[in-house]
Design a protein around this motif. Structure first.
Motif, PDB file in Angstrom:
ATOM      1  N   VAL A   1     -12.275   2.634   3.855  1.00  0.00           N
ATOM      2  CA  VAL A   1     -12.082   1.183   3.726  1.00  0.00           C
ATOM      3  C   VAL A   1     -11.752   0.833   2.278  1.00  0.00           C
ATOM      4  N   ARG A   2     -12.451   1.498   1.383  1.00  0.00           N
ATOM      5  CA  ARG A   2     -12.202   1.254  -0.031  1.00  0.00           C
ATOM      6  C   ARG A   2     -10.764   1.614  -0.386  1.00  0.00           C
TER       7      ARG A   2
ATOM      8  N   TYR B   1     -20.958   6.425   3.915  1.00  0.00           N
ATOM      9  CA  TYR B   1     -20.337   6.715   2.631  1.00  0.00           C
ATOM     10  C   TYR B   1     -18.869   7.086   2.821  1.00  0.00           C
TER      11      TYR B   1
ATOM     12  N   VAL C   1     -15.402   0.993  10.517  1.00  0.00           N
ATOM     13  CA  VAL C   1     -16.671   0.272  10.567  1.00  0.00           C
ATOM     14  C   VAL C   1     -17.354   0.489  11.914  1.00  0.00           C
TER      15      VAL C   1
ATOM     16  N   TYR D   1      -8.445  -1.127   0.701  1.00  0.00           N
ATOM     17  CA  TYR D   1      -8.472  -2.461   0.102  1.00  0.00           C
ATOM     18  C   TYR D   1      -8.422  -2.471  -1.411  1.00  0.00           C
ATOM     19  N   TRP D   2      -8.969  -1.481  -2.075  1.00  0.00           N
ATOM     20  CA  TRP D   2      -8.905  -1.645  -3.524  1.00  0.00           C
ATOM     21  C   TRP D   2      -8.719  -0.373  -4.331  1.00  0.00           C
TER      22      TRP D   2
ATOM     23  N   LYS E   1      -6.507   2.289  -6.344  1.00  0.00           N
ATOM     24  CA  LYS E   1      -5.211   2.213  -7.017  1.00  0.00           C
ATOM     25  C   LYS E   1      -4.475   3.527  -6.801  1.00  0.00           C
TER      26      LYS E   1
ATOM     27  N   LEU F   1     -16.716   4.200   4.647  1.00  0.00           N
ATOM     28  CA  LEU F   1     -16.416   3.097   3.735  1.00  0.00           C
ATOM     29  C   LEU F   1     -15.506   3.557   2.606  1.00  0.00           C
ATOM     30  N   GLY F   2     -15.512   4.871   2.327  1.00  0.00           N
ATOM     31  CA  GLY F   2     -14.545   5.378   1.357  1.00  0.00           C
ATOM     32  C   GLY F   2     -13.119   5.118   1.828  1.00  0.00           C
TER      33      GLY F   2
ATOM     34  N   PRO G   1      -1.028  -5.804   7.170  1.00  0.00           N
ATOM     35  CA  PRO G   1      -2.399  -6.272   7.405  1.00  0.00           C
ATOM     36  C   PRO G   1      -2.950  -5.804   8.739  1.00  0.00           C
TER      37      PRO G   1
ATOM     38  N   HIS H   1      -3.383  -2.712   2.885  1.00  0.00           N
ATOM     39  CA  HIS H   1      -3.594  -4.129   3.206  1.00  0.00           C
ATOM     40  C   HIS H   1      -2.399  -4.970   2.793  1.00  0.00           C
ATOM     41  N   GLN H   2      -1.590  -4.456   1.828  1.00  0.00           N
ATOM     42  CA  GLN H   2      -0.378  -5.194   1.464  1.00  0.00           C
ATOM     43  C   GLN H   2       0.776  -4.801   2.358  1.00  0.00           C
TER      44      GLN H   2
END
Lengths: 481, 603
Positions: free
Chosen positions: A426-427, A420, A373, A430-431, A433, A423-424, A362, A358-359
């Motif tokens: 997607v996770r 599950y 999704v 976006y977030w 590390k 969305l993993g 975008p 996302h950085q």
């Protein structure tokens, strides 16, 4: 004999040959740009196909070839997919050591095979078109000769593909032996008599095996994850979209226009296959870390969802398959386009490679998230409406076939499991590390255009489904449901 | 148009935000605040202009283009007494939630974009008159919640929490979806539609097979139940809310969660009376799990957020009980609690979010004496906790009292236990939290905590408390809007015997007709020249109708004169002439209500 019916196929083959010829006179640095020429040519053919009408079915080649609404729907589908795949291939060109022009040409020949498959009205054409697809894919999957994974994918696809083709041919031979014809129209007349002969049923089952391999349905799905993982990204995309859709159109034609009377007795078989495919694909996808492999398993699961539409045995189910494929087309192409761009120089295609996307970009992050999704089937994207239609068809079937409620429970379970792992991803975008690489990613404009087109289409199909629903309902009238 | 704007504005704003540069730190917040404020104004206007006392849908609007005509899907929005208040509550909570987003400091653009999508989804779900879009809008909020908890959430467990909440809710939603599709397929192929009023009308006139009702009702009840954290499917709620950023928790616990309850009242109960008869008894038993079990769990919590989360699960039990009572008073009470609890949950999470922001902890044992340093927040927290115990003066009291009145006749034992749970258990944990957080000595290291700095920052809390008190002191603002619509629901839900034996079909068809006819009003109804029908007779009609609608208990459940609802019903006619700018519609509607009243069975 009416050659003008298959003008689109001949145009595609001609364009492919032209690319091969042009390759001889193109200087090496310019060769990759031939892909844009190929994409433009296929795009033009796609636009031309929009002008074609198929109100009443028209036949060619001794009724082997049929042009009806269903065929036209799939031809447009394949043409659009090929345009995006060709644009992707240009992006991918620097990862292929040599022969990029052949790569483009092979994609176009595979496309021609798929388009013939869309019009198949005879087991002979089924076999020929499937071989055209499969043989080109043997080469396309192993095109990165330097990478072991790619070669492995090629070999696996070759061996298992050949096996499946053998089953198909054997099945066709048995069918011909009993019914004395390979034409779908004539088969339908003699099926009632022939169906009393177990050999005839065995032949049809073997045909089913061959087609099950193409769509990666349980228990013929073993090849899919390995081949998806190892092949070059554009090949995988074309395999996931084009080859699977070709399998489905053939399956629909065989089941519902060649032997509809026998198919009715196979409801339970198809239901079991659909349920197992959904469960297998989704459960195996959970632990995957390789993004392409994950999509490989998810493509098995999606084959299972679409088989729900086959098992429903009604026109609602078949039109739902068409809608679902339309949604799947844009979604999967968006996902693989992003993978193609992001996974440059990443060995293993690990999910962690999209961390922090996302950085970095975008647009890529949004495209991949929306694709996930949509695959998971969440509104307002296309995938949701597709799943909605399929579930509706199965619930409708439940009135006469109570076993369908089990199938629905399995499908729901599958959707929840799939959330599950989608969305993993997607996770991760976006977030999560742990990504070392945070430099911006440059996205070339043709890729941007195709991503925007895919996103727009996902939203369009999700928000304004009316048009495609009508087209799909119109198209399946060609089947005897 | 008002309604279309209320639903679409958040989406348009979100789409606009997508094109802002990522580095801009003030614009996203401003856009979100501005949008929710406009939505709030529109919602207040809609609530004000709402033609009190009629049962049909108002402000009906079709959003063109959306949907699939081939399948009978159309994006049609409208409000009646049941969802008018819910929409207002949703708009208030959304506005307040933007006001408490000071904990969001990074990636603001993404946060507010997702926030606006979630807001639009919630409002759309409540405004939809189409079964498909009802579901569609609700699911729209799923992914924003997932990302918001994951990126901006707090605590070690947020990863687990966000997956749990998402998977649990999708499972519930999918089960409900199957039920909804099955419901749709119960109609003959040429009449199939997802239009809720049309479906209600159809099933009022044609009895659905018992077998289908028995199968579909539980799918909806448990599907929706999971979304509302029905015990024992509630474990996602406290954990999810504890990990969510403040604004998300407010929207989710306050508004989104009411979706399932709304679905039960709007769809499951009125369409499948026989299924309801059977299964609502189960629901009444399970609701004790919410009230007692989750209340006891809340008592043991050491973390303020988990306490609020568990208490919010416990409060859902009262709504379930109200719905299970299947009479006018109970259902009205259920709707009032939905609205009151939405405001209360939002207020509680806003306060706990503020406490976390200033004290960096929510561990109840570590806090103490905060009232000295935080007079405003402390007072607000005390009020929120007292409202949670059901103190008269707050809207929650009204709802809970109505539910207990309504449920007494049907489920005396359960109501007794629920009363006990509400008064005793609720009071214990709420008051204990107030004592240990606000009172007692203030530890040295808490000297740096700050109260809300300026009036603007107080606004969100003030708005929520004001609304709670407003509806607490003037419950008729809600009840007299809810009553006629709840009456239709109750009447449809209790019709079982009517259809077959007494030929009361006319009544029900008329009642449902008053729903479905209203949708075509804008297009086809000519202006009516005559004077307004008499006001007093109107009230009488609806009263007799409500008596007739209780075959379950035989006699009037509780004397209507004793409940705030029916006191107000006599005023309905008077108030009707006060409605501005809707003369034509008003007249048409009152005529319809008349017809429904006259057709009531005469015993």
């Amino acid at each position: 004999m009416n050659l003008s019916l298959s003008i689109l196929e001949f145009a595609v083959i001609g364009a492919g040959l032209a690319i091969l010829l042009a390759d001889l006179w193109t200087p090496v640095p310019q060769k990759r740009n031939l892909g844009y020429a190929a994409a433009a040519a296929v795009g033009l053919i796609f636009l031309a196909s929009m002008l074609m009408q198929a109100a009443a079915p028209a036949y060619a080649f001794e009724k082997m070839y049929v042009l009806d609404g269903l065929a036209l729907f799939f031809k447009r589908f394949f043409l659009f997919a090929a345009v995006i795949v060709l644009v992707m291939s240009v992006e991918f060109a620097d990862r292929i050591e040599a022969g990029i022009a052949e790569y483009y040409a092979l994609i176009m020949f595979a496309l021609a095979g798929m388009m013939f498959a869309a019009s198949a009205n005879d087991f002979i054409l089924v076999f020929v078109s499937l071989e055209l697809i499969t043989v080109t894919f043997y080469v396309l999957t192993s095109f990165q000769r330097g990478r072991l994974h790619s070669l492995e994918a090629g070999v696996k696809y070759l061996i298992l593909g050949a096996l499946a083709s053998a089953f198909l041919v054997y099945g066709i031979a048995l069918v011909f032996g009993v019914a004395n014809t390979t034409n779908f129209g004539e088969l339908m007349g003699s099926a009632r008599v022939a169906s009393a002969r177990p050999v005839f049923l065995l032949g049809l089952l073997l045909v089913l095996v061959g087609l099950g391999f193409k769509i990666a349905a349980f228990p013929f799905q073993i090849w899919a994850p390995d081949v998806y993982q190892g092949s070059p990204a554009p090949t995988t995309a074309f395999l996931a979209v084009g080859s699977k859709a070709a399998g489905f159109i053939l399956l629909l034609r065989v089941l519902f226009s060649a032997v509809p009377e026998i198919t009715v007795n196979w409801t339970k078989l198809l239901m079991v296959i659909a349920g197992m495919t959904i469960l297998y694909g989704n459960l195996c996808a959970i632990p995957q870390r390789n993004l392409k492999r994950l999509l490989g398993y998810s493509s098995i699961a999606h084959a299972g969802y679409m088989l729900l539409g086959v098992a429903a045995m009604n026109s609602a189910g078949s039109s739902a398959i068409l809608y679902y494929l339309g949604a799947y087309l844009f979604t999967v192409l968006a996902a693989f386009t992003v993978i193609c761009v992001v996974m440059r120089g990443v060995e293993g295609d690990d999910i962690s490679a999209v961390a922090g996307l996302h950085q970095r970009s975008p647009l890529l992050a949004a495209s991949l998230s929306l694709a996930m999704v949509s695959l998971a089937g969440i509104p307002p994207l296309a995938g949701f409406f597709g799943k909605f239609l399929l579930l509706k068809a199965v619930v409708e079937k439940g009135a006469t076939q109570p076993g369908c409620y089990w199938l629905i429970a399995v499908a729901i379970l599958g959707v929840v499991i799939s959330l599950y792992y989608y969305l993993g991803v997607v996770r991760a975008i976006y977030w999560s590390k742990g990504s070392a690489e945070l430099s911006d990613i440059k996205v070339s404009w043709p890729i941007q255009v195709s991503l925007y087109a895919c996103i727009a289409a996902m939203f369009y199909l999700g928000l304004f489904p009316d048009r495609l629903v009508n087209i799909a309902m119109e198209a399946v009238k060609a089947l005897k449901l | 148009m008002t309604l279309a704007l209320i639903v679409l504005l958040p989406f348009l704003a979100a789409a606009g935000l997508a094109f802002l540069p990522r580095t801009d730190d003030t614009a996203p917040r401003t856009v979100a605040a501005g949008t929710t404020f406009v939505v709030l104004l529109l919602a207040v206007r809609m609530f004000w202009q709402f033609d009190t006392g009629q049962a049909g849908y108002q402000f009906v609007v079709i959003i063109p283009g959306l949907g699939a005509d081939a399948l009978g899907i159309q994006c049609r929005l409208g409000v009646d007494g049941i969802n008018a208040g819910l929409l207002l509550m949703g708009a208030i909570v959304a506005f307040a939630a933007v006001g408490v987003t000071r904990d969001i400091v990074r990636r603001q653009k993404e946060f507010f974009l997702l926030f606006l999508v979630m807001t639009g989804g919630i409002l759309g779900a409540f405004a939809s008159l189409d079964l498909f879009y009802f579901y569609f809008f609700h699911e729209l909020a799923l992914v924003p919640t997932f990302i918001m908890i994951g990126v901006w959430g707090r605590g070690e467990e947020r990863n687990y929490a966000t997956f749990k909440i998402t998977l649990y809710l999708s499972l519930g939603a999918l089960i409900a979806l199957i039920g909804l599709i099955a419901l749709y397929l119960q109609m003959p192929p040429d009449q199939r539609t997802f239009d809720i009023p049309a479906m209600t009308q159809y099933f009022a006139e044609h009895r659905m097979e018992s077998g289908a009702q028995q199968a579909i009702f539980p799918a909806l009840m448990f599907g929706f139940g999971i979304l509302v954290s029905l015990w024992p499917f509630h474990t996602w709620a406290p954990l999810g809310y504890g990990s969510a950023p403040t604004a998300t928790a407010m929207l989710h616990a306050g508004v989104l969660k009411k979706f399932g309850l709304y679905g039960l009242i709007r769809i499951a109960v009125p369409l499948m009376p026989e299924g309801a008869k059977q299964w609502l008894e189960v629901l009444a038993l399970l609701c004790l799990g919410n009230i007692l079990y989750c209340g006891l769990v809340a008592m043991r919590q050491k973390d303020l957020n988990l306490l609020i989360g568990n208490s919010s699960v416990a409060h859902m039990g009262f709504v379930f009980l109200g719905i299970a009572s299947l009479n006018l008073v109970g259902v009205t009470g259920a709707v009032v609690i939905m609205i009151a609890h939405g405001l209360l949950a939002a207020l509680s999470f806003a306060l706990s979010g503020y406490l976390f922001h200033t004290a960096q902890t929510l561990e109840i044992a570590r806090m103490g004496g905060f009232l000295k340093r935080l007079p405003f927040i402390g007072t607000a927290l005390t009020m929120a906790m007292l409202a949670g115990c059901g103190l008269p003066g707050f809207a929650n009291f009204v709802g809970e009292a109505l539910v207990f009145f309504g449920a007494w006749k049907t489920y005396p034992a359960i109501t007794g236990l629920a009363c006990w749970g509400a008064l005793l258990i609720g009071a214990v944990y709420m008051l204990r939290a107030v004592r240990s957080i606000l009172h007692g000595p203030l530890a040295e290291h808490w000297n740096q905590i700050q109260d809300v700095p300026h009036a603007w920052a107080k606004l969100p809390f003030a708005v929520l408390i004001f609304t709670l008190l407003l509806f607490g002191f003037f419950p008729r603002l809600l009840t007299e809007k809810i009553r006629p619509s709840a009456e239709v629901v109750v009447q449809l839900a209790n019709r079982e015997g009517d259809i077959r034996t007494r030929g009361g079909q006319g009544t029900i068809a008329a009642a449902a007709g008053s729903i479905s006819k209203s949708q075509n009003r804008r297009l086809s109804v000519p202006p009516h020249p005559g004077p307004l029908p008499g006001g007093e007779g109107q009230g009488e009609n609806s009263r007799s109708e409500s008596r007739a609608s209780r075959p379950r208990t035989g006699a009037p459940v509780s004397d209507p004169a004793q409940t705030p609802v029916s006191k107000e019903s006599r005023r309905i006619g008077d108030r009707r002439s006060e409605v501005h700018g809707q003369g034509e519609r008003t007249i048409q509607t009152s005529r319809r209500v008349n017809t429904a009243g006259e057709a009531a069975p005469r015993q």
